[in-house]
Design a protein around this motif. Structure first.
Motif, mmCIF file in Angstrom:
data_model
loop_
_atom_site.group_PDB
_atom_site.id
_atom_site.type_symbol
_atom_site.label_atom_id
_atom_site.label_comp_id
_atom_site.label_asym_id
_atom_site.label_seq_id
_atom_site.Cartn_x
_atom_site.Cartn_y
_atom_site.Cartn_z
ATOM 1 N N ALA A 179 0.826 -1.206 0.000
ATOM 2 C CA ALA A 179 0.000 0.000 0.000
ATOM 3 C C ALA A 179 0.861 1.257 0.000
ATOM 4 O O ALA A 179 2.002 1.271 0.480
ATOM 5 N N GLY A 180 0.298 2.311 -0.560
ATOM 6 C CA GLY A 180 0.911 3.629 -0.477
ATOM 7 C C GLY A 180 1.949 3.940 -1.522
ATOM 8 O O GLY A 180 2.352 5.098 -1.665
ATOM 9 N N ALA A 224 -11.376 6.630 -4.077
ATOM 10 C CA ALA A 224 -10.474 7.777 -4.035
ATOM 11 C C ALA A 224 -9.130 7.454 -3.396
ATOM 12 O O ALA A 224 -8.283 8.339 -3.288
ATOM 13 N N ASP A 225 -8.908 6.208 -2.984
ATOM 14 C CA ASP A 225 -7.633 5.804 -2.393
ATOM 15 C C ASP A 225 -6.487 6.163 -3.342
ATOM 16 O O ASP A 225 -6.589 5.967 -4.559
ATOM 17 N N SER A 267 -6.484 -3.277 -2.461
ATOM 18 C CA SER A 267 -5.604 -2.241 -1.924
ATOM 19 C C SER A 267 -5.378 -2.510 -0.447
ATOM 20 O O SER A 267 -6.166 -3.205 0.204
ATOM 21 N N GLY A 268 -4.315 -1.940 0.088
ATOM 22 C CA GLY A 268 -4.063 -2.067 1.513
ATOM 23 C C GLY A 268 -4.884 -1.064 2.308
ATOM 24 O O GLY A 268 -5.281 -0.008 1.805
ATOM 25 N N ALA A 320 -14.145 3.017 2.855
ATOM 26 C CA ALA A 320 -15.277 3.892 2.548
ATOM 27 C C ALA A 320 -15.895 3.569 1.200
ATOM 28 O O ALA A 320 -17.076 3.825 0.971
ATOM 29 N N PHE A 321 -15.097 2.995 0.291
ATOM 30 C CA PHE A 321 -15.557 2.791 -1.081
ATOM 31 C C PHE A 321 -15.276 1.360 -1.549
ATOM 32 O O PHE A 321 -14.891 1.141 -2.693
#
Length: 675
Positions: A172-173, A283-284, A405-406, A414-415
């Motif tokens: 992630a990230g 939106a991540d 995703s992480g 949220a999504f």
């Protein structure tokens, strides 16, 4: 090219090699050229006699010179004419699709890049041999200062061992921005360290406990298959068609016709899945760029899976190999790329005459032509089925591994949905643009939209229950973006403009879009502007040989909204009596479930194309009763609660008279599905 080879047959390895050899001999492509696809120029080829050389086009890039060309030429023919090149047209170097070879090259380079190694070390990963980097298309999200470069962005994954499922452990990230030409990481976005997934995602046999017992289910055809294959031409029951295969679309069906008595009646000139668009709605920072044209930016042909690697089809099977041009200019063969087989498909028609005790039933059989494409984590199956009643179905099967995703400790997405500790699966969508060149009883067709309305005239509808079906001819392209609407029973008829049936109606086929959705993105957003074709459920155009793909020829890093079907519509060509091309959009809104992890059971979507006044009556009346053998029997007394033979059913008909059905009741057969 052999004398009996038809213009629509897939290109052979020898045809691919002879053209690429001529391209390689040209100095302008440099020392390490890259290729993206070769295809028959169908608009020119479809009038050719068997055995002639075929017109083709391919794309070649010189990454060192930031240059690309579309090259046209002719393959050799039986008339001893040698292969030749005809033209070199420059193409914006950013825009050709990305080959699997190019993707592997940038992934290898990125994995060893100091910038990525430094970022991985912050997460405790020092051995990059188990790191995966997937280059993703960046169309619409190019950084302003890099707008002229051929770019990609990377998703990063980690395996704890060589047999681990890397797609279960997102790093992630991290978002590396990649230069595909120089095979370099330009920069890395680092949005912070998030704990890695603590749970594996292996889905192989025995990982989550012992396998259950499954009793054998045998598919047998003692007389062999019911179809005949001559080269790439197939006949089955009353159907005939030709099998093609292209770099961009994969499986293509040509010249689909139905024999009605002694007459071969055309239905479709061409049918294929023309594009796939997959927008992620999250939106991540490591997911918001995820939106792909998997066909236009990569290509279905080279992503086609060899069906020798699994049990995708059952019964008496005929396989077709597929041949593609790889990213370094070599011809590659995909063994058993396309599968042809028959399936039992439950009941075609049935009636029990309760007054006489007679029952008539016909089981349905379908001929299935299919292929599978593996697009990194996801696997997509495409199944065209022909039925004995003249119907055609396209079924798309979605399976494989969710793109995840992480997510940080203690947070909920949220999504999307949680599928594993520190792993979320974003909400996303899958859109499939289908291309259907219609030929209902001949080349001149029209599109008619039909919907239901309550009859408001009280004299005509005194009881309030009368409904009329209202037809609207779609006269020109400006009105040819249409919406499905189950609340109004919307469907479409494709009519022949010159032939009628015995009732005076135009002979026709009906198109039903059973699976649709809408894009849940703000107007003006990149996701919305990148794929304007998903705003409608059906498009129609007049045939133009240059309008091959709904997103345009080169959608990779293309200007948003500028090309493809919404641009073609501006011509507003007449459609009544045209060579008609339909572009149905099949879609699904995928809100993931934990049960779809670590591998996703098949999700099915599709469309149906069926005769509507095309035949005089039910064309399957000539089917014989099914014998069934040991698989089709009425159980005897005591067989698990079924009604014993000879027991009468007592009831009343509409007039209140008692009647008796002395027919046996019970199971009439087992359904065998071959996937």
């Amino acid at each position: 090219m052999t004398a009996d080879r038809h213009w629509s047959d897939p290109l052979t390895p020898s045809e691919i090699v002879e053209i690429t050899a001529l391209v390689r001999a040209d100095d302008r492509i440099g020392a390490e050229p890259r290729f993206w696809g070769i295809a028959v120029e169908e608009g020119l080829a479809r009038s050719l006699a068997p055995g002639q050389g075929r017109p083709v086009r391919l794309v070649v890039m010189n990454p060192a010179a930031h240059a690309a060309w579309e090259v046209t030429g002719w393959t050799s023919g039986t008339d001893r004419v040698e292969a030749s090149l005809a033209s070199w047209s420059p193409v914006d170097a950013k825009r050709p699709g990305v080959s699997s070879d190019e993707a592997r090259a940038i992934a290898r380079a990125a994995r060893e890049h100091p910038l990525l190694k430094e970022a991985l070390a912050k997460r405790g990963i020092t051995d990059t041999t188990h790191v995966w980097v997937d280059p993703e298309s960046i169309t619409g999200f190019e950084p302003e200062d890099l707008a002229d470069r051929r770019l990609s962005w990377g998703t990063v994954w980690y395996r704890k061992s060589a047999d681990d499922n890397g797609y279960a452990r997102p790093v992630a990230g991290l978002v590396p921005i990649l230069d595909l030409e120089t095979l370099d990481i330009i920069r890395i976005e680092d949005h912070g360290v998030i704990p890695m997934a603590s749970e594996g995602g292996n889905y192989r046999s025995g990982t989550w406990g012992p396998d259950r017992h499954v009793a054998p289910l045998e598919i047998t055809q003692p007389e062999g298959p019911g179809f005949t294959v001559e080269g790439h031409r197939v006949t089955w029951q009353n159907w005939s068609f030709r099998i093609g295969f292209t770099h961009r679309e994969g499986l293509v069906l040509h010249d689909i016709a139905y024999r009605d008595g002694d007459v071969e009646r055309p239905v479709l000139r061409r049918a294929a899945v023309n594009e796939m668009y997959v927008p992620y709605l999250d939106a991540d920072p490591t997911a918001y760029r995820k939106n792909f044209f998997d066909w236009g930016e990569y290509g279905a042909g080279p992503l086609t899976a060899s069906l020798e690697l699994g049990c995708d089809c059952l019964g008496e099977i005929h396989y077709f190999d597929a041949h593609v041009l790889d990213g370094v200019g070599e011809a590659q063969t995909i063994t058993n790329g396309v599968c042809l087989h028959e399936e039992d498909s439950s009941i075609l028609w049935k009636h029990v005459n309760t007054r006489t005790g007679e029952a008539d039933v016909r089981r349905s059989r379908r001929l299935v032509i299919s292929f599978f494409a593996t697009v990194a984590n996801y696997d997509y199956g495409f199944y065209w089925s022909l039925y004995q009643d003249g119907s055609i179905e396209l079924e798309i099967k979605l399976t494989g591994i969710l793109s995840v995703s992480g997510i940080d400790d203690g947070k909920m997405p949220a999504f999307g949905r949680m599928v594993s500790p520190n792993v979320q699966a974003p909400t996303h969508q899958h859109y499939f643009a289908v291309r259907m060149d219609t030929a209902i009883d001949g080349p001149k067709n029209r599109l008619v939209e039909v919907h239901a309305e309550v009859e408001e005239d009280e004299e005509l509808n005194p009881w309030g229950n009368a409904v009329k079906m209202v037809s609207e001819v779609i006269a020109s392209e400006k009105d040819a973006g249409r919406m499905a609407d189950a609340s109004r029973a919307v469907h479409w008829r494709v009519e022949n403009t010159e032939r009628t049936n015995r009732f005076g109606e135009s002979t026709a086929y009906r198109l039903s879009a059973m699976h649709t959705t809408r894009l849940f993105a703000k107007p003006g957003s990149i996701v919305e502007r990148k794929a304007p074709f998903v705003s409608k459920h059906l498009w129609a155009t007049a045939y133009d040989p240059n309008e091959r793909f709904i997103t345009g020829d080169y959608p990779n890093q293309a200007p948003l909204e500028a090309e493809g079907i919404t641009a073609w519509q501006q011509a507003d060509r007449p459609l009544d009596g045209a060579e008609l091309v339909l572009w149905p959009i099949v879609g699904v809104h995928h809100y993931p479930k934990p049960e779809e992890w670590p591998i996703m059971p098949v999700h099915r979507i599709g469309l149906r194309f069926e005769p509507d006044g095309f035949f005089t009556r039910n064309p399957s009346l000539d089917l014989p009763p099914s014998s069934g053998g040991d698989h089709c029997h009425a159980p005897t007394a005591g067989s698990g609660g079924a009604v014993a033979e000879g027991h009468a059913f007592h009831g009343h008909d509409a007039g209140g008279h008692e009647h008796h059905d002395h027919s046996a009741h019970g199971h009439h057969g087992h359904e065998h599905h071959g996937h």
